[in-house]
Enzyme design. Structure first.
Site, PDB file in Angstrom:
ATOM      1  N   HIS A  52       0.851  -1.188   0.000  1.00 32.37           N
ATOM      2  CA  HIS A  52       0.000   0.000   0.000  1.00 32.37           C
ATOM      3  C   HIS A  52       0.888   1.239   0.000  1.00 32.37           C
ATOM      4  O   HIS A  52       2.017   1.208   0.497  1.00 32.37           O
ATOM      5  CB  HIS A  52      -0.894   0.024   1.234  1.00 32.37           C
ATOM      6  CG  HIS A  52      -1.987  -0.989   1.207  1.00 32.37           C
ATOM      7  ND1 HIS A  52      -3.104  -0.873   1.988  1.00 32.37           N
ATOM      8  CD2 HIS A  52      -2.139  -2.136   0.496  1.00 32.37           C
ATOM      9  CE1 HIS A  52      -3.904  -1.898   1.767  1.00 32.37           C
ATOM     10  NE2 HIS A  52      -3.334  -2.682   0.868  1.00 32.37           N
ATOM     11  N   GLU A  54       0.872   3.940   1.773  1.00 38.64           N
ATOM     12  CA  GLU A  54       1.305   4.396   3.097  1.00 38.64           C
ATOM     13  C   GLU A  54       2.477   3.569   3.620  1.00 38.64           C
ATOM     14  O   GLU A  54       3.447   4.121   4.153  1.00 38.64           O
ATOM     15  CB  GLU A  54       0.152   4.304   4.116  1.00 38.64           C
ATOM     16  CG  GLU A  54      -1.054   5.119   3.755  1.00 38.64           C
ATOM     17  CD  GLU A  54      -2.126   4.345   3.001  1.00 38.64           C
ATOM     18  OE1 GLU A  54      -3.308   4.623   3.215  1.00 38.64           O
ATOM     19  OE2 GLU A  54      -1.780   3.462   2.181  1.00 38.64           O
ATOM     20  N   CYS A  82      -6.347   2.181   5.526  1.00 35.74           N
ATOM     21  CA  CYS A  82      -7.001   0.952   5.982  1.00 35.74           C
ATOM     22  C   CYS A  82      -6.420   0.552   7.345  1.00 35.74           C
ATOM     23  O   CYS A  82      -5.492   1.176   7.851  1.00 35.74           O
ATOM     24  CB  CYS A  82      -6.783  -0.165   4.966  1.00 35.74           C
ATOM     25  SG  CYS A  82      -5.084  -0.796   4.913  1.00 35.74           S
ATOM     26  N   CYS A  85      -2.619  -0.145   7.404  1.00 35.34           N
ATOM     27  CA  CYS A  85      -1.826   1.084   7.330  1.00 35.34           C
ATOM     28  C   CYS A  85      -1.929   1.894   8.617  1.00 35.34           C
ATOM     29  O   CYS A  85      -0.937   2.481   9.060  1.00 35.34           O
ATOM     30  CB  CYS A  85      -2.234   1.898   6.113  1.00 35.34           C
ATOM     31  SG  CYS A  85      -1.825   1.049   4.562  1.00 35.34           S
TER      32      CYS A  85
END
Length: 140
Positions: A52, A54, A82, A85
């Site tokens: 992801h 992040e 999410c 993260c």
């Protein structure tokens, strides 16, 4: 560095993910007005579920500063983080999170450490538009 300038950089990163067929999410970590880390969603491209934006931005910043604690840093991201993260954000002790679009399916900002400042809705329309365009293209 203005919030909008950094989020614009995040949108540019998200556009790169879009071009690669990944959900368009971009993230930047800023400290004292300088970008020290950045990432973009590469889950589909790399076939690695933890890639992801992040997480990749956090990893980049930690490598650059040689420290896992990012206590004086701000994470900017185009989409509400999410749960995975948020866990990484909490763990590295970021000072602040700024995001554009709400994540109605997987957003978990309510699980962030209450010591971390959260700012939402920065360039919300631009961040939402690129996501809408991606999913519209995916469905067609």
């Amino acid at each position: 560095m203005k919030n909008e300038n950094v989020v614009s950089r995040c949108i540019s990163l998200a556009q790169q993910s879009f071009s690669d067929g990944d959900v368009p999410v971009g993230a930047v970590i800023e400290r004292n007005g300088k970008i020290i880390g950045q990432g973009r969603n590469t889950v589909n491209k790399t076939k690695i579920g933890t890639h992801h934006a992040e997480i990749l931005a956090i990893n980049d910043a930690c490598e650059r500063v040689g420290e896992w604690r990012l206590v004086d840093c701000t994470l900017y991201v185009t989409l509400e983080p999410c749960l995975m993260c948020v866990g990484a954000i909490n763990n590295c002790r970021l000072k602040r999170v700024v995001y554009g679009a709400d994540n109605h399916f997987f957003g978990a900002i309510e699980h962030i450490d209450p010591k971390i400042e959260v700012v939402s809705g920065i360039m919300k329309k631009e961040c939402s538009d690129i996501l809408s365009e991606f999913f519209k293209k995916l469905r067609s």
